[in-house]
Design a protein around this motif. Structure first.
Motif, PDB file in Angstrom:
ATOM      1  N   MET A   1       0.847  -1.186   0.000  1.00  0.00           N
ATOM      2  CA  MET A   1       0.000   0.000   0.000  1.00  0.00           C
ATOM      3  C   MET A   1       0.882   1.235   0.000  1.00  0.00           C
ATOM      4  N   VAL A   2       0.421   2.229  -0.707  1.00  0.00           N
ATOM      5  CA  VAL A   2       1.170   3.473  -0.796  1.00  0.00           C
ATOM      6  C   VAL A   2       0.662   4.427   0.265  1.00  0.00           C
ATOM      7  N   LEU A   3       1.547   4.906   1.087  1.00  0.00           N
ATOM      8  CA  LEU A   3       1.187   5.836   2.145  1.00  0.00           C
ATOM      9  C   LEU A   3       1.323   7.262   1.652  1.00  0.00           C
ATOM     10  N   ALA A   4       0.839   8.161   2.404  1.00  0.00           N
ATOM     11  CA  ALA A   4       0.827   9.516   1.955  1.00  0.00           C
ATOM     12  C   ALA A   4       1.206  10.473   3.024  1.00  0.00           C
ATOM     13  N   ALA A   5       1.523  11.516   2.452  1.00  0.00           N
ATOM     14  CA  ALA A   5       1.757  12.644   3.274  1.00  0.00           C
ATOM     15  C   ALA A   5       1.142  13.864   2.633  1.00  0.00           C
ATOM     16  N   THR A   6       0.075  14.603   2.955  1.00  0.00           N
ATOM     17  CA  THR A   6      -0.774  15.727   2.485  1.00  0.00           C
ATOM     18  C   THR A   6      -1.287  16.471   3.625  1.00  0.00           C
ATOM     19  N   THR A   7      -1.812  17.509   3.360  1.00  0.00           N
ATOM     20  CA  THR A   7      -2.243  18.272   4.512  1.00  0.00           C
ATOM     21  C   THR A   7      -3.670  18.676   4.373  1.00  0.00           C
ATOM     22  N   VAL A   8      -4.305  18.839   5.517  1.00  0.00           N
ATOM     23  CA  VAL A   8      -5.618  19.457   5.551  1.00  0.00           C
ATOM     24  C   VAL A   8      -5.455  20.628   6.486  1.00  0.00           C
ATOM     25  N   LEU A   9      -5.193  21.788   5.960  1.00  0.00           N
ATOM     26  CA  LEU A   9      -4.962  22.971   6.769  1.00  0.00           C
ATOM     27  C   LEU A   9      -6.260  23.706   6.990  1.00  0.00           C
ATOM     28  N   GLY A  10      -6.157  24.852   7.666  1.00  0.00           N
ATOM     29  CA  GLY A  10      -7.296  25.568   8.211  1.00  0.00           C
ATOM     30  C   GLY A  10      -8.547  25.609   7.376  1.00  0.00           C
ATOM     31  N   LEU A  11      -9.638  25.134   7.914  1.00  0.00           N
ATOM     32  CA  LEU A  11     -10.930  25.175   7.258  1.00  0.00           C
ATOM     33  C   LEU A  11     -11.837  26.183   7.935  1.00  0.00           C
ATOM     34  N   SER A  12     -11.297  26.972   8.819  1.00  0.00           N
ATOM     35  CA  SER A  12     -12.090  27.960   9.531  1.00  0.00           C
ATOM     36  C   SER A  12     -11.573  29.338   9.188  1.00  0.00           C
ATOM     37  N   GLY A  13     -12.094  30.350   9.884  1.00  0.00           N
ATOM     38  CA  GLY A  13     -11.669  31.705   9.622  1.00  0.00           C
ATOM     39  C   GLY A  13     -10.198  31.912   9.927  1.00  0.00           C
ATOM     40  N   GLN A  14      -9.612  31.066  10.807  1.00  0.00           N
ATOM     41  CA  GLN A  14      -8.202  31.105  11.111  1.00  0.00           C
ATOM     42  C   GLN A  14      -7.606  29.750  10.765  1.00  0.00           C
ATOM     43  N   PRO A  15      -6.309  29.679  10.445  1.00  0.00           N
ATOM     44  CA  PRO A  15      -5.705  28.395  10.142  1.00  0.00           C
ATOM     45  C   PRO A  15      -5.770  27.462  11.340  1.00  0.00           C
ATOM     46  N   ALA A  16      -6.004  26.183  11.081  1.00  0.00           N
ATOM     47  CA  ALA A  16      -5.968  25.177  12.130  1.00  0.00           C
ATOM     48  C   ALA A  16      -4.516  24.780  12.335  1.00  0.00           C
ATOM     49  N   ARG A  17      -3.971  25.011  13.530  1.00  0.00           N
ATOM     50  CA  ARG A  17      -2.549  24.810  13.753  1.00  0.00           C
ATOM     51  C   ARG A  17      -2.150  23.346  13.673  1.00  0.00           C
ATOM     52  N   ALA A  18      -2.817  22.489  14.430  1.00  0.00           N
ATOM     53  CA  ALA A  18      -2.456  21.078  14.446  1.00  0.00           C
ATOM     54  C   ALA A  18      -3.284  20.332  13.410  1.00  0.00           C
ATOM     55  N   THR A  19      -2.639  19.491  12.631  1.00  0.00           N
ATOM     56  CA  THR A  19      -3.337  18.812  11.548  1.00  0.00           C
ATOM     57  C   THR A  19      -3.354  17.311  11.792  1.00  0.00           C
ATOM     58  N   ASP A  20      -4.471  16.686  11.443  1.00  0.00           N
ATOM     59  CA  ASP A  20      -4.615  15.256  11.658  1.00  0.00           C
ATOM     60  C   ASP A  20      -4.079  14.443  10.491  1.00  0.00           C
ATOM     61  N   GLU A  21      -3.946  15.050   9.321  1.00  0.00           N
ATOM     62  CA  GLU A  21      -3.508  14.334   8.124  1.00  0.00           C
ATOM     63  C   GLU A  21      -2.510  15.186   7.371  1.00  0.00           C
ATOM     64  N   ILE A  22      -1.259  14.790   7.360  1.00  0.00           N
ATOM     65  CA  ILE A  22      -0.222  15.506   6.617  1.00  0.00           C
ATOM     66  C   ILE A  22       0.180  14.602   5.472  1.00  0.00           C
ATOM     67  N   GLN A  23      -0.311  14.899   4.292  1.00  0.00           N
ATOM     68  CA  GLN A  23      -0.309  13.911   3.210  1.00  0.00           C
ATOM     69  C   GLN A  23      -0.409  14.596   1.850  1.00  0.00           C
ATOM     70  N   VAL A  24       0.374  14.118   0.890  1.00  0.00           N
ATOM     71  CA  VAL A  24       0.259  14.554  -0.492  1.00  0.00           C
ATOM     72  C   VAL A  24      -0.345  13.403  -1.279  1.00  0.00           C
ATOM     73  N   TYR A  25      -1.497  13.621  -1.890  1.00  0.00           N
ATOM     74  CA  TYR A  25      -2.171  12.558  -2.643  1.00  0.00           C
ATOM     75  C   TYR A  25      -1.492  12.364  -3.996  1.00  0.00           C
TER      76      TYR A  25
ATOM     77  N   ILE B   1       7.661  -2.492   6.523  1.00  0.00           N
ATOM     78  CA  ILE B   1       7.983  -3.450   7.575  1.00  0.00           C
ATOM     79  C   ILE B   1       7.010  -4.608   7.400  1.00  0.00           C
ATOM     80  N   GLY B   2       7.458  -5.666   6.757  1.00  0.00           N
ATOM     81  CA  GLY B   2       6.558  -6.753   6.418  1.00  0.00           C
ATOM     82  C   GLY B   2       5.505  -6.290   5.430  1.00  0.00           C
ATOM     83  N   VAL B   3       4.220  -6.406   5.817  1.00  0.00           N
ATOM     84  CA  VAL B   3       3.127  -5.977   4.942  1.00  0.00           C
ATOM     85  C   VAL B   3       2.646  -4.573   5.286  1.00  0.00           C
ATOM     86  N   VAL B   4       3.307  -3.931   6.234  1.00  0.00           N
ATOM     87  CA  VAL B   4       2.898  -2.598   6.682  1.00  0.00           C
ATOM     88  C   VAL B   4       3.779  -1.545   6.023  1.00  0.00           C
ATOM     89  N   ASP B   5       3.146  -0.548   5.425  1.00  0.00           N
ATOM     90  CA  ASP B   5       3.862   0.585   4.836  1.00  0.00           C
ATOM     91  C   ASP B   5       4.062   1.662   5.889  1.00  0.00           C
TER      92      ASP B   5
END
Length: 277
Positions: free
Chosen positions: A1-25, A216-220
Motif C-alpha cells: 500500500m502506498v502511504l501519503a503525506a498531504t495536509t488538511v490545513l485551516g478550514l475555519s476563519g483562522q488556520p488550524a494549527r495542528a493537523t490530523d492528516e499531513i499527506q500529499v495525494y 515493515i513486512g506488509v505494513v507501509d
C-alpha cells in the motif's frame, strides 16, 4: 500500500494549527472491492503557543491523528472515512468525522503523468474550527519516472457559516527511489490564507518536511520531520503514517502489493515489475 503525506490545513476563519492528516495525494487508489487502512499520527514538540481562534486547540505539544478507512469502488474511484482526534494536556478531543470521494486517472501507478481530484466533507467540533462544516477540494497533478516523482496538490479549503473562509493551501512532494520499497525526499505544506486576500509571507504557514518511506513486512511506513519556515508556522512537527491493504476478495495476489491513496512510495512492487525491463 502506498502511504501519503498531504495536509488538511485551516478550514475555519483562522488556520488550524495542528493537523490530523499531513499527506500529499498521488492519485493511487485501492483496487476494486478492496479495503485499506491508514493510521496518521502527528506530534508537534515545538509549535504555536497561542490558539488560532478563541478556545481553539493549541498545537504546541499536541498529538493529532486519524484512522482512515478507504474502499475501491472502481479503477478510477475511491471513497473514504476519517475519524480525526487530538490529545492535548492528557485530554482527548474528537473532531467528529470526514467523508471523501476521490476520482483519478485509472491505473495512475502505471502512468508517467497522472491526475485526479479529491472532495472531502468535514463535520468539525468547536476546539478544532470555528465552522461546523467544511469542504476540501484537492486537485492532484503528478509526474513520475523510474527513480523520481513530483506531485502537486493545489488545495482549496472552504469553511461554511459565519466564520467561513476559502483558503489556498498548496502541498507538493519530490522524492527519489533508493532501493526496493525505499524512498526519500521532501514534502511542502502551506496555507497562504484567504483567496483574494493572501496574508504577508511571514503570516502564512509554510512547512518543509524531510520524509522517508519503507515497508515493515506488509505494513507501509511513512516518517517525516517538518520545520516551519515562517513565524506563523509550527517550528517542529513529526509525522507518521502506517498503512495496510486488505486482500482483494477473489484475488490471490498479495494485498500489500496493491496501490492505495497516498504519496508515500508510489513505486509499489507491482509497478516496479512493470517498469523493469
Amino acid at each position: 500500500m502506498v502511504l501519503a503525506a498531504t495536509t488538511v490545513l485551516g478550514l475555519s476563519g483562522q488556520p488550524a494549527r495542528a493537523t490530523d492528516e499531513i499527506q500529499v495525494y498521488n492519485a493511487m487508489i485501492a483496487a476494486v472491492g478492496q479495503f485499506t487502512f491508514q493510521q496518521h499520527l502527528n506530534y508537534t514538540p515545538l509549535g504555536m503557543k497561542e490558539p488560532p481562534f478563541p478556545s481553539g486547540l493549541i498545537s504546541n505539544g499536541a498529538i493529532n491523528g486519524t484512522p482512515e478507512f478507504a474502499y475501491g469502488v472502481a479503477d478510477w474511484w475511491e471513497v473514504g472515512l476519517y475519524l480525526p482526534f487530538a490529545i492535548q494536556n492528557e485530554r482527548f478531543y474528537s473532531n467528529a468525522f470526514k467523508l471523501r470521494t476521490l476520482f483519478v486517472s485509472p491505473h495512475a501507478e502505471q502512468r508517467d503523468f497522472f491526475y485526479g481530484v479529491n472532495f472531502e466533507f468535514s463535520n468539525q467540533t468547536p476546539p478544532f474550527a470555528q465552522t461546523r462544516f467544511a469542504m476540501e477540494i484537492r486537485p492532484i497533478i503528478g509526474m513520475r519516472g523510474a527513480e523520481y516523482e513530483f506531485i502537486v496538490n493545489p488545495i482549496v479549503d472552504v469553511g461554511f457559516g459565519r466564520f467561513g473562509e476559502t483558503h489556498f493551501a498548496p502541498a507538493a512532494r519530490v522524492a527519489r527511489k533508493f532501493g526496493q520499497d525505499l524512498y526519500a525526499g521532501f514534502e511542502y505544506y502551506s496555507d497562504w490564507g484567504k483567496i483574494g486576500d493572501f496574508k504577508a509571507f511571514s503570516e502564512q504557514e509554510h512547512t518543509l518536511f524531510a520524509v522517508t518511506d519503507f515497508k515493515i513486512g506488509v505494513v507501509d511506513v511513512n516518517l517525516g520531520v517538518g520545520y516551519g519556515l515562517t513565524p506563523a508556522s509550527d517550528r517542529w512537527v513529526i509525522k507518521t503514517i502506517l498503512g495496510y491493504a486488505f486482500p482483494v476478495p477473489g484475488n490471490n495476489a498479495n494485498a500489500s502489493d496493491r496501490a492505495v491513496a497516498g504519496p508515500v512510495n508510489p513505486m509499489t512492487r507491482a509497478l516496479l515489475r512493470i517498469l523493469q525491463p
